[in-house]
Motif scaffolding. Structure first.
Motif, short mmCIF file in Angstrom:
data_model
loop_
_atom_site.label_atom_id
_atom_site.label_comp_id
_atom_site.label_asym_id
_atom_site.label_seq_id
_atom_site.Cartn_x
_atom_site.Cartn_y
_atom_site.Cartn_z
N MET A 38 0.80 -1.08 0.11
CA MET A 38 0.04 -0.16 0.04
C MET A 38 1.01 1.14 -0.14
O MET A 38 1.90 1.24 0.73
N SER A 39 0.52 2.32 -0.85
CA SER A 39 1.40 3.44 -0.79
C SER A 39 1.08 4.35 0.42
O SER A 39 0.19 4.18 1.18
N THR A 40 2.39 5.12 0.57
CA THR A 40 2.20 6.00 1.85
C THR A 40 1.56 7.17 1.32
O THR A 40 1.72 7.68 0.29
N VAL A 41 1.21 8.12 2.31
CA VAL A 41 0.96 9.52 2.06
C VAL A 41 2.04 10.34 1.42
O VAL A 41 1.68 11.12 0.57
N ALA A 42 3.57 9.99 1.81
CA ALA A 42 4.53 10.83 1.19
C ALA A 42 4.58 10.64 -0.18
O ALA A 42 4.90 11.42 -1.01
N GLU A 43 4.29 9.37 -0.65
CA GLU A 43 4.33 8.97 -1.83
C GLU A 43 3.23 9.63 -3.03
O GLU A 43 3.47 9.85 -4.14
N LEU A 44 2.20 9.69 -2.26
CA LEU A 44 0.95 10.03 -3.27
C LEU A 44 0.82 11.71 -2.96
O LEU A 44 0.17 12.51 -3.83
N MET A 45 1.44 12.31 -1.98
CA MET A 45 1.07 13.98 -1.77
C MET A 45 1.79 14.76 -2.95
O MET A 45 2.66 14.51 -3.46
N ASN A 46 1.11 15.78 -2.97
CA ASN A 46 1.60 16.91 -4.00
C ASN A 46 2.62 18.07 -3.39
O ASN A 46 2.03 18.37 -2.17
N LYS A 47 3.88 17.93 -3.72
CA LYS A 47 4.54 18.66 -2.89
C LYS A 47 4.70 20.19 -3.41
O LYS A 47 5.25 21.13 -2.88
N GLY A 48 4.22 20.48 -4.39
CA GLY A 48 3.72 21.91 -4.92
C GLY A 48 2.53 22.62 -4.22
O GLY A 48 1.62 22.44 -4.77
N LEU A 49 3.08 23.19 -3.34
CA LEU A 49 1.97 23.85 -2.38
C LEU A 49 1.21 25.14 -3.01
O LEU A 49 2.22 25.89 -3.46
N LEU A 50 0.02 25.42 -2.96
CA LEU A 50 -0.42 26.53 -3.49
C LEU A 50 -0.84 27.44 -2.33
O LEU A 50 -1.52 26.76 -1.29
N SER A 51 -0.52 28.63 -2.09
CA SER A 51 -1.03 29.44 -1.19
C SER A 51 -1.57 30.74 -1.70
O SER A 51 -1.37 31.15 -2.63
N VAL A 52 -2.64 31.45 -0.78
CA VAL A 52 -3.25 32.59 -1.23
C VAL A 52 -3.54 33.44 0.01
O VAL A 52 -3.36 32.97 1.12
N GLY A 53 -3.68 34.61 -0.13
CA GLY A 53 -3.94 35.75 0.92
C GLY A 53 -5.22 35.72 1.45
O GLY A 53 -6.34 35.18 0.62
N PRO A 54 -5.55 36.23 2.50
CA PRO A 54 -7.00 36.14 2.91
C PRO A 54 -8.00 37.10 2.23
O PRO A 54 -9.21 36.76 2.38
N SER A 55 -7.41 37.75 1.46
CA SER A 55 -8.26 38.63 0.74
C SER A 55 -8.76 38.23 -0.94
O SER A 55 -9.40 38.62 -1.68
N THR A 56 -8.10 37.11 -0.78
CA THR A 56 -8.26 36.42 -2.34
C THR A 56 -9.85 36.03 -2.52
O THR A 56 -10.34 35.41 -1.53
N THR A 57 -10.22 36.22 -3.74
CA THR A 57 -11.79 35.87 -3.92
C THR A 57 -11.77 34.52 -4.16
O THR A 57 -11.07 33.67 -4.46
N VAL A 58 -13.15 33.87 -3.96
CA VAL A 58 -13.35 32.67 -4.21
C VAL A 58 -13.04 32.25 -5.61
O VAL A 58 -12.32 31.03 -6.01
N ALA A 59 -13.43 33.10 -6.68
CA ALA A 59 -13.02 32.92 -8.12
C ALA A 59 -11.46 32.95 -8.20
O ALA A 59 -11.19 32.09 -9.06
N GLU A 60 -10.83 33.96 -7.89
CA GLU A 60 -9.17 33.69 -8.00
C GLU A 60 -8.81 32.56 -7.41
O GLU A 60 -7.93 31.73 -8.04
N ALA A 61 -9.24 32.12 -6.46
CA ALA A 61 -8.42 30.81 -5.61
C ALA A 61 -9.09 29.74 -6.48
O ALA A 61 -8.00 28.65 -6.68
N ALA A 62 -10.23 29.53 -6.90
CA ALA A 62 -10.86 28.36 -7.96
C ALA A 62 -9.99 28.35 -8.93
O ALA A 62 -9.64 27.24 -9.32
N THR A 63 -9.65 29.39 -9.62
CA THR A 63 -8.96 29.53 -10.80
C THR A 63 -7.65 28.97 -10.51
O THR A 63 -6.93 28.11 -11.35
#
Length: 66
Positions: free
Chosen positions: A1-26
């Motif tokens: 069985m795979s581990t979390v470390a093997e499956l996870m995406n290491k390229g994290l996306l971060s947004v600011g608290p004032s980012t709109t829903v549309a911007e974050a979704a895009t």
């Protein structure tokens, strides 16, 4: 069985608290990820997920601008 470390995406996306829903979704769609870290400088405020997008659409007719 795979581990979390093997499956996870290491390229994290971060947004600011004032980012709109549309911007974050895009950004999430472009990066093909299901969540984004909400950051205020170096401080983690929370995580914004696909479920938050669905909730916003259910609560607000014009959720894209919120």
């Amino acid at each position: 069985m795979s581990t979390v470390a093997e499956l996870m995406n290491k390229g994290l996306l971060s947004v600011g608290p004032s980012t709109t829903v549309a911007e974050a979704a895009t950004m999430m769609g472009e990066r093909r990820v299901g969540s984004a870290l909400v950051m205020d400088g170096e401080a983690l405020l929370g995580i914004f997920t696909e479920r938050d997008i669905v909730r916003a659409l259910g609560e607000h007719f014009d959720a894209a601008k919120h």
